[in-house]
Motif scaffolding. Sequence first.
Motif, short mmCIF file in Angstrom:
data_model
loop_
_atom_site.label_atom_id
_atom_site.label_comp_id
_atom_site.label_asym_id
_atom_site.label_seq_id
_atom_site.Cartn_x
_atom_site.Cartn_y
_atom_site.Cartn_z
N ILE A 120 0.84 -1.21 0.00
CA ILE A 120 0.00 0.00 0.00
C ILE A 120 0.87 1.26 0.00
CG2 ILE A 120 -1.58 1.36 1.47
CD1 ILE A 120 -3.01 -1.32 2.06
N LEU A 121 1.95 1.24 0.80
CA LEU A 121 2.83 2.42 0.82
C LEU A 121 3.77 2.45 -0.38
CD1 LEU A 121 3.93 3.30 4.45
CD2 LEU A 121 1.93 4.01 3.17
N GLY A 168 8.76 9.79 6.85
CA GLY A 168 7.70 10.17 7.80
C GLY A 168 6.46 10.80 7.19
N THR A 169 6.36 10.85 5.86
CA THR A 169 5.20 11.54 5.26
C THR A 169 3.97 10.66 5.13
OG1 THR A 169 6.04 11.01 3.06
CG2 THR A 169 6.57 13.21 3.92
N THR A 170 4.17 9.36 4.99
CA THR A 170 2.99 8.48 4.87
C THR A 170 3.08 7.35 5.88
OG1 THR A 170 4.13 7.24 3.14
CG2 THR A 170 2.55 8.88 2.41
N SER A 171 1.93 6.89 6.30
CA SER A 171 1.90 5.77 7.24
C SER A 171 0.67 4.93 6.99
CB SER A 171 1.91 6.29 8.67
OG SER A 171 0.79 7.11 8.89
N PHE A 172 0.72 3.71 7.44
CA PHE A 172 -0.44 2.84 7.29
C PHE A 172 -0.61 2.01 8.54
CE2 PHE A 172 -2.62 -1.05 5.78
CZ PHE A 172 -3.77 -0.45 5.31
N ASP A 173 -1.78 2.10 9.12
CA ASP A 173 -2.07 1.40 10.37
C ASP A 173 -2.67 0.04 10.04
OD1 ASP A 173 -2.73 0.60 12.86
OD2 ASP A 173 -3.88 2.38 13.42
N ARG A 182 -12.10 -0.72 11.20
CA ARG A 182 -12.57 -0.52 9.83
C ARG A 182 -13.76 -1.42 9.52
NH1 ARG A 182 -6.99 0.33 8.26
NH2 ARG A 182 -6.61 -1.82 7.62
N PRO A 185 -18.59 -2.03 11.59
CA PRO A 185 -20.00 -2.06 11.22
C PRO A 185 -20.44 -3.40 10.64
CG PRO A 185 -18.95 -0.07 10.39
CD PRO A 185 -17.87 -0.95 10.90
N LEU A 186 -19.56 -4.02 9.85
CA LEU A 186 -19.91 -5.31 9.26
C LEU A 186 -19.89 -6.42 10.31
CD1 LEU A 186 -17.87 -5.07 5.93
CD2 LEU A 186 -20.33 -4.86 6.21
#
Lengths: 199, 461
Positions: A120-121, A168-173, A182, A185-186
């Motif tokens: 993803i990154l 340090g500009t992008t991150s993904f949890d 995430r 709700p489902l």
Amino acid sequence: MTSNLSLEQSIDTVLQKTEKDILLNLKNSSIKSKETLDNSLSTLEGEFDKIISDGNKEADKIGKQIIGSADLEARNKQLMALEEGVNKVFSKALDEITNTARSGDYSNLIKSLLDESTKILGTTEVIVSTNTKDKDLVQSTLSQFPGSELSSELIDCLGGVMIKSKDGTTSFDNTLDARIERLKPLIRKEIASQFGVGN
Amino acid sequence: MTAEGGVQYSKIAEIKGPLVVVDDVDNAAFDELVEIETTEGERRLGKVLEVGHGKAIVQVFEGTSGLSIAGTKAKFVGKVMEMPVSKEVLGRVFDGLGRPKDGLPDPIADKFIDINGEPMNPEQREYPKDFIQTGVSVIDGMMTLVRGQKLPIFSGSGMSHNLLAAQIAKQASVVGTDDDFAVVFAAIGVQYSEAEFFRRSLEESGALKRSVLFLNTADDPAIERIITPRVALTVAEYLAFELGMHVLVIMTDMTNYAEALREISAAREEVPGRKGYPGYLYTDLSTIYERAGKLNGRKGSVTQIPILSMPSDDITHPIPDLTGYITEGQIVLGRDLFRQGVYPPINILMSLSRLMKDGIGEGSTREDHSEVANQVYDAYSRAQEVRALAGIVGKAGLTGIDLKYMDVGDVFEKEFLTQATDENRTIEETLAILWKIVSKLPKNEITKIKDKYVDKYYQGD
């Protein structure tokens, strides 16, 4: 004598006339009263019908209010009870995840989480953060991701990883907490369907 | 949408009004939902307005106050804003973004639907022709609302449009069918007291259980107002086209919506149109109003009553003007009637329901409805002329027939127009009052009604 007789006759005449007038007046009054009564009867009936109809409308309105409020109250209680049930299932599931053994399938999970996150990154030049329990497992898996390094700072989560580009500009949890959040709700819908709601 | 949602960017280039410009963004998509995280960890929602050249312009619904370029993070969620829907939303109160406001948990969703809706295929649209009874005589009798119609109320500052909106929401029903009926109420930028009034009046009348409320109050960020009508209409479409209900959507006040749109447009430095509103105001409003209608082969319908307050009572103002082009008629509230204490102060001579003719008559309301309504329009119009004349020559200078028309005007305003806020009149009661008004005129003045109806319903000498 004659004058007395004539006086009496006059008085009688006057009395008779007066009696006649009074009787006529009474008769007329009676007729008028009957007419007034007859006329007012329809008005009265109209008023009566209006009062009854207004009363029925008001009763209907109050009935709807009472039923509506009761229905809503019952429904709200049902919603709260359902939510309580869903939360219990949720917290039990979270407990089980926390206590899962960090081996076998779990190590595969960490590998796939890292795979997904770096994809993803768009880089493997990342800093990976995780919790105390997963630290060793993540460290051993990182050898498969050149350029990646494990952060010395530990994070508070159920498991999984959080990655950040080295600039340090992008991150993904991609911690389990974030994934659950995430999909919450489902997952809630799925749990509710087990209680027979929303099928 | 981005193929992979959830990437968080921390390079904020600029914060301008309600907009945040995020730098070095790959793969963001138009309308994509964005979670903005402040330095304090607070999360706000936004959506992508523009993407390109590695930048994304994000409109933050909850406003940008307190945000700083350093430390603010933007997470692109990978999907558009969606509203969770199910039958359980009935009886619930939400805020302007569709989050529960009644202390109850989030509804268990049956579906998650894009709040922008899907445009109705014009070929699939069914012509609206079924009567909705509002219980308000002047609307039912003179400017009848039909299922699937969009009929706005043009009001002015301080007038009783909110009372009327609440009354319609409480009383509206479909006559002659067992189909379910629901009301979706969207309050846009209203005062707290007004929002409370709507909630309380629906609750107290028992109508809340068939209603869904979306309350965006005046102290909520203006930008949220862009979303409120859309989430409300998403729920309405679900109830109508998935569950087969007849849904009446009341949106008040659309002027606040247009002003929020102007605010965003100004922040984006777009070329302003009339009175500073963006040039695409018409297009934008139509994306809301055109969500009313009926579809072939589907049971339900979405009917809209948008309410807007005309700045300075100016009907040529861009908001009522453009609204009038899209909608099927309008109900105009009159300042003069309002000052006289008449409720509802509807000026029938400026009002019109374009679809009324198809929703009334035999089989819908009653065979004489159209003609008696026309006659009363005509008589009231004449009454207004006579009143103006009386202002000049005095009552003594009027003819006998003029005086009768004056009487008609008075009876119309006092007995037909005037109605208590909790008075729910059936269509039969409404038509009976219309005939009472017509019966004030001599028979030879009745030119718009067939003799057979005059013989049947006329109550004069």
